[in-house]
Design a protein around this motif. Structure first.
Motif, short mmCIF file in Angstrom:
data_model
loop_
_atom_site.label_atom_id
_atom_site.label_comp_id
_atom_site.label_asym_id
_atom_site.label_seq_id
_atom_site.Cartn_x
_atom_site.Cartn_y
_atom_site.Cartn_z
N SER A 72 0.13 9.20 6.14
CA SER A 72 -1.28 8.80 6.00
C SER A 72 -1.86 8.54 7.37
O SER A 72 -1.26 8.90 8.39
N GLY A 73 -3.02 7.88 7.40
CA GLY A 73 -3.67 7.59 8.68
C GLY A 73 -2.87 6.58 9.49
O GLY A 73 -2.93 6.56 10.72
N GLY A 74 -2.14 5.72 8.82
CA GLY A 74 -1.42 4.66 9.53
C GLY A 74 0.10 4.77 9.45
O GLY A 74 0.80 4.00 10.11
N HIS A 109 1.06 4.41 -2.61
CA HIS A 109 0.97 5.85 -2.35
C HIS A 109 2.10 6.59 -3.07
O HIS A 109 1.88 7.64 -3.67
N CYS A 168 -3.93 11.41 -3.48
CA CYS A 168 -3.20 11.35 -2.20
C CYS A 168 -3.90 10.39 -1.24
O CYS A 168 -3.27 9.57 -0.58
N THR A 169 -5.24 10.53 -1.13
CA THR A 169 -5.99 9.60 -0.28
C THR A 169 -6.12 8.27 -1.02
O THR A 169 -5.76 8.17 -2.20
N ASP A 170 -6.63 7.25 -0.32
CA ASP A 170 -6.62 5.90 -0.90
C ASP A 170 -7.37 5.83 -2.23
O ASP A 170 -8.50 6.34 -2.34
N HIS A 178 0.82 -1.22 0.00
CA HIS A 178 0.00 0.00 0.00
C HIS A 178 0.86 1.28 0.00
O HIS A 178 0.55 2.25 -0.70
N PRO A 214 -13.35 12.24 8.85
CA PRO A 214 -11.91 12.19 9.07
C PRO A 214 -11.36 13.57 9.38
O PRO A 214 -11.76 14.56 8.77
N GLY A 215 -10.46 13.63 10.35
CA GLY A 215 -10.05 14.91 10.93
C GLY A 215 -9.16 15.76 10.05
O GLY A 215 -9.25 17.00 10.10
N PHE A 266 -3.86 14.13 13.42
CA PHE A 266 -4.91 15.03 12.92
C PHE A 266 -6.29 14.53 13.37
O PHE A 266 -7.11 15.30 13.85
N ASP A 267 -6.53 13.22 13.18
CA ASP A 267 -7.87 12.68 13.45
C ASP A 267 -8.26 12.79 14.93
O ASP A 267 -9.39 13.15 15.25
N VAL A 285 -2.47 12.57 4.24
CA VAL A 285 -2.08 13.87 4.83
C VAL A 285 -1.42 14.77 3.78
O VAL A 285 -1.44 16.00 3.90
N ASP A 336 -7.72 21.00 8.12
CA ASP A 336 -7.21 21.77 6.96
C ASP A 336 -8.15 22.95 6.69
O ASP A 336 -7.73 24.11 6.59
N GLY A 356 0.22 9.93 0.33
CA GLY A 356 -0.63 9.54 1.47
C GLY A 356 -1.64 10.62 1.78
O GLY A 356 -1.49 11.78 1.37
N ALA A 386 -2.53 15.55 1.11
CA ALA A 386 -3.57 16.38 0.48
C ALA A 386 -3.68 17.73 1.20
O ALA A 386 -4.35 18.64 0.71
O1 KG4 Z 1 -3.86 7.50 2.77
P1 KG4 Z 1 -5.16 7.55 3.47
O2 KG4 Z 1 -6.39 7.87 2.67
O3 KG4 Z 1 -5.43 6.20 4.21
C1 KG4 Z 1 -4.42 5.50 4.89
O4 KG4 Z 1 -3.64 4.79 4.21
O5 KG4 Z 1 -4.32 5.71 6.13
O6 KG4 Z 1 -4.98 8.61 4.66
C2 KG4 Z 1 -6.03 8.93 5.51
C3 KG4 Z 1 -5.53 10.01 6.47
C4 KG4 Z 1 -6.54 10.36 7.55
O7 KG4 Z 1 -5.87 10.39 8.80
C5 KG4 Z 1 -7.01 11.75 7.13
O8 KG4 Z 1 -7.41 12.55 8.23
C6 KG4 Z 1 -5.77 12.30 6.47
O9 KG4 Z 1 -5.24 11.20 5.74
N1 KG4 Z 1 -6.07 13.41 5.55
C7 KG4 Z 1 -5.61 14.66 5.73
C8 KG4 Z 1 -6.16 15.46 4.68
N2 KG4 Z 1 -6.93 14.64 3.89
C9 KG4 Z 1 -6.85 13.39 4.44
N3 KG4 Z 1 -4.80 15.18 6.67
C10 KG4 Z 1 -4.53 16.51 6.60
N4 KG4 Z 1 -5.04 17.32 5.66
C11 KG4 Z 1 -5.85 16.85 4.68
N5 KG4 Z 1 -6.35 17.68 3.75
#
Ligand code: KG4
Ligand code: ZN
Length: 338
Positions: free
Chosen positions: A141-143, A120, A304-306, A116, A183-184, A171-172, A275, A189, A273, A277
């Protein structure tokens, strides 16, 4: 006849997005279908693994059909199926993996398992057709929070990692504490726009002789600050608090990423990842990279997100170097990148 290129079907189901995509030669997206479950998890304040698995089962076939029909292709037009094999939630990963295996069993297409995080990183190849390794990538990312030296398309060296929470988790958790919900990251942001980033001061953790991250200290400091203000019946300015907290995380990420480039003498930097974004992270990294003489680029927010386009891209580079997985391939919830 014009070369049609190598067409990879990418499948991603490691967390709360069911995603399918067709990508040509690791660079061109023909389709990018994403069924997000985020709204269903929002009321619980985070991803509920059991709900995620069930929702992936419901979404996988319609998402596959949509990805193929948007690309105007059938299974017989593809060259391989790439699927996220880890890290992630095991029940969620197994849905994508089972679908990929079933397609390969029926069609005879080769199966390519993809990490994964590697996916990314590959989102950057979709965004910038001239990007080639070596480069440094900050994956947040989230993890995960890693700084990775991408020496080649499938060769990685981890230069730094988090020793506790991931940036996305930081962030979350705080978004939830100040009432913004899940999602936080995107909510902080947005809330921080117009906020005063010097209104609150937060600690930044550094380790001697290491670019590793630690976000548990800043998270605890923020929670303590919220509790103190609540006890004193003080109103929290959400936008000032969000801006200050976000700024502290972003400055740390940027500083470490630039130091990592300098440590390996690399003048090319990317981010990846969820974040990545973050609008403020992009602009601060852009500004600081110019100052440091580093060329910086980043994928559009949707990559950037999944998503599965990133898996189709990473899968292409694995396919090209001969990776083929058997139909007994398993899910690897803690798959490392290196
Ligand atoms: O990559 P992702 O979609 O899933 C994982 O692989 O974890 O990342 C999700 C994470 C979440 O913690 C979400 O709050 C964060 O990415 N995220 C952001 C933004 N968009 C998503 N964090 C900061 N600013 C953003 N604009
Ligand atoms: Zn992810």
């Amino acid at each position: 006849m014009k070369n049609k290129g190598i067409r990879i079907l990418g499948i991603e189901s490691s967390c709360d997005e069911t995603a399918c995509s067709v990508v040509v030669d690791g660079r061109t997206i023909l389709s990018n279908s994403i069924a997000s479950q985020a709204d269903f998890h929002a009321k619980y304040g985070g991803v509920v693994p059991e709900i995620a698995s069930r929702m992936h089962i419901e979404a996988i076939l319609p998402t596959l059909r949509e990805a193929l029909s948007t690309a105007q292709l059938e299974y017989g037009d593809l060259d391989a199926v790439a699927v996220t094999k880890g890290p992630g939630l095991v029940g969620a990963l197994l849905v994508g993996i089972s679908a990929a295996k079933a397609i390969c069993e029926v069609t005879g297409l080769p199966l390519v398992g993809v990490g994964h995080i590697e996916g990314h990183i590959a989102a950057n190849y979709l965004a910038d057709p001239d990007l080639h390794p070596p480069f440094v990538c900050l994956v947040v990312s989230g993890g995960h929070s890693h700084i990775i030296y991408c020496k080649d398309y499938t060769e990685f060296e981890v230069l730094a990692r988090t020793r506790d929470d991931a940036a996305g988790e930081a962030f979350d958790k705080i978004a939830r504490a100040i009432g913004l919900g899940y999602p936080g990251g995107p909510k902080i942001d947005r809330a921080s726009q117009g906020g005063d980033k010097s209104a609150f001061v937060f600690p930044r953790t550094r380790f001697p002789d290491s670019l590793d991250f630690s976000f548990s200290g800043i998270k605890t400091a923020a929670l303590n600050q919220i509790h103190r203000m609540e006890q004193r019946n003080e109103t929290i300015s959400v936008s000032d608090f969000a801006a200050s907290y976000q700024n502290a995380i972003i400055e740390t990420l940027t500083e470490h990423a630039i130091l990592a480039c300098q440590a390996v003498r690399c003048d090319r930097l990317c981010i990846a990842g969820g974040v990545s974004a973050n609008t403020q992270l992009r602009s601060v990294m852009h500004r600081e990279s110019i100052r440091a003489g580093i060329r910086f680029s980043y994928p559009p927010a949707i990559l950037c997100t999944d998503n599965a386009a990133m898996i189709g891209s990473a899968g292409y580079f694995r396919y090209r170097n001969g990776t083929r997985d058997s139909l007994s391939m398993n899910a690897y919830p803690s798959l490392p990148i290196d």
